[in-house]
Write a protein that holds these residues in place. Structure first.
Motif, PDB file in Angstrom:
ATOM      1  N   MET A   1       0.838  -1.166   0.000  1.00  0.00           N
ATOM      2  CA  MET A   1       0.000   0.000   0.000  1.00  0.00           C
ATOM      3  C   MET A   1       0.892   1.241   0.000  1.00  0.00           C
ATOM      4  O   MET A   1       1.855   1.314   0.751  1.00  0.00           O
ATOM      5  N   PRO A   2       0.583   2.243  -0.824  1.00  0.00           N
ATOM      6  CA  PRO A   2       1.427   3.439  -0.868  1.00  0.00           C
ATOM      7  C   PRO A   2       1.195   4.376   0.319  1.00  0.00           C
ATOM      8  O   PRO A   2       0.060   4.571   0.751  1.00  0.00           O
ATOM      9  N   TYR A   3       2.277   4.911   0.824  1.00  0.00           N
ATOM     10  CA  TYR A   3       2.268   5.940   1.868  1.00  0.00           C
ATOM     11  C   TYR A   3       3.265   7.005   1.461  1.00  0.00           C
ATOM     12  O   TYR A   3       4.320   6.692   0.911  1.00  0.00           O
ATOM     13  N   MET A   4       2.933   8.265   1.743  1.00  0.00           N
ATOM     14  CA  MET A   4       3.849   9.355   1.435  1.00  0.00           C
ATOM     15  C   MET A   4       4.305  10.015   2.724  1.00  0.00           C
ATOM     16  O   MET A   4       3.480  10.380   3.570  1.00  0.00           O
ATOM     17  N   LEU A   5       5.597  10.144   2.860  1.00  0.00           N
ATOM     18  CA  LEU A   5       6.178  10.905   3.962  1.00  0.00           C
ATOM     19  C   LEU A   5       6.496  12.294   3.430  1.00  0.00           C
ATOM     20  O   LEU A   5       7.268  12.432   2.481  1.00  0.00           O
ATOM     21  N   LEU A   6       5.889  13.311   4.008  1.00  0.00           N
ATOM     22  CA  LEU A   6       6.180  14.690   3.637  1.00  0.00           C
ATOM     23  C   LEU A   6       7.132  15.281   4.661  1.00  0.00           C
ATOM     24  O   LEU A   6       6.899  15.174   5.870  1.00  0.00           O
ATOM     25  N   ILE A   7       8.171  15.910   4.188  1.00  0.00           N
ATOM     26  CA  ILE A   7       9.137  16.558   5.066  1.00  0.00           C
ATOM     27  C   ILE A   7       8.723  18.029   5.172  1.00  0.00           C
ATOM     28  O   ILE A   7       8.848  18.792   4.219  1.00  0.00           O
ATOM     29  N   MET A   8       8.197  18.407   6.326  1.00  0.00           N
ATOM     30  CA  MET A   8       7.682  19.760   6.548  1.00  0.00           C
ATOM     31  C   MET A   8       8.715  20.554   7.344  1.00  0.00           C
ATOM     32  O   MET A   8       8.963  20.258   8.519  1.00  0.00           O
ATOM     33  N   GLU A   9       9.308  21.541   6.695  1.00  0.00           N
ATOM     34  CA  GLU A   9      10.386  22.320   7.292  1.00  0.00           C
ATOM     35  C   GLU A   9       9.917  23.717   7.693  1.00  0.00           C
ATOM     36  O   GLU A   9       9.086  24.305   7.015  1.00  0.00           O
ATOM     37  N   PRO A  10      10.493  24.264   8.748  1.00  0.00           N
ATOM     38  CA  PRO A  10      10.232  25.672   9.056  1.00  0.00           C
ATOM     39  C   PRO A  10      10.807  26.541   7.934  1.00  0.00           C
ATOM     40  O   PRO A  10      11.912  26.282   7.454  1.00  0.00           O
ATOM     41  N   GLY A  40      13.493  -2.380  -0.678  1.00  0.00           N
ATOM     42  CA  GLY A  40      12.366  -2.553  -1.592  1.00  0.00           C
ATOM     43  C   GLY A  40      11.143  -1.739  -1.201  1.00  0.00           C
ATOM     44  O   GLY A  40      10.026  -2.074  -1.613  1.00  0.00           O
ATOM     45  N   LEU A  41      11.323  -0.670  -0.433  1.00  0.00           N
ATOM     46  CA  LEU A  41      10.195   0.118   0.067  1.00  0.00           C
ATOM     47  C   LEU A  41       9.989   1.445  -0.664  1.00  0.00           C
ATOM     48  O   LEU A  41       8.930   2.047  -0.573  1.00  0.00           O
ATOM     49  N   LEU A  42      11.005   1.908  -1.380  1.00  0.00           N
ATOM     50  CA  LEU A  42      10.966   3.230  -1.976  1.00  0.00           C
ATOM     51  C   LEU A  42      10.407   3.199  -3.395  1.00  0.00           C
ATOM     52  O   LEU A  42      10.909   2.482  -4.251  1.00  0.00           O
ATOM     53  N   ARG A  43       9.341   3.975  -3.614  1.00  0.00           N
ATOM     54  CA  ARG A  43       8.794   4.161  -4.969  1.00  0.00           C
ATOM     55  C   ARG A  43       9.393   5.397  -5.615  1.00  0.00           C
ATOM     56  O   ARG A  43       9.688   5.411  -6.796  1.00  0.00           O
TER      57      ARG A  43
END
Length: 108
Positions: A1-10, A40-43
């Motif tokens: 299942m796809p999940y997106m990690l967003l890197i939220m910076e100040p 094998g996790l990175l799309r």
């Protein structure tokens, strides 16, 4: 299942770092990305430019309006992302906790 990690910076955080600090942190992120790929996790993943280079586009009543960054009302900017293929939400959360950026930004 796809999940997106967003890197939220100040906003402005990148400008506060020395060039050497920036390179070291970027290398940590590259290493993290390589590790995800090996597992094998990175799309997909990508670092994004600073909000100072961003532009907002709006179309109202058929007219286009552009607003150049940086955006003073913004409390955070999307600094990059990782698109993952995980077995569960719990796995995605665990990976977010492994992300080096969690030490200087927020990983959503």
């Amino acid at each position: 299942m796809p999940y997106m990690l967003l890197i939220m910076e100040p906003p402005g955080q990148r400008r506060e770092r020395s060039e050497d600090e920036g390179r070291q942190l970027y290398q940590k992120m590259l290493d993290f990305s390589a590790g995800l790929k090996a597992r094998g996790l990175l799309r997909a993943s990508q670092s994004l430019r600073s909000d100072a280079e961003g532009v907002r586009v709006q179309i109202r009543e058929g007219k286009r309006a552009l607003l150049d960054g940086p955006f003073s009302e913004s409390k955070e900017m999307v600094g990059g992302y990782f698109l993952l293929d995980c077995e569960s939400k719990a796995q995605a959360i665990a990976i977010a906790g492994e992300c080096p950026a969690a030490q200087w930004a927020t990983v959503e």
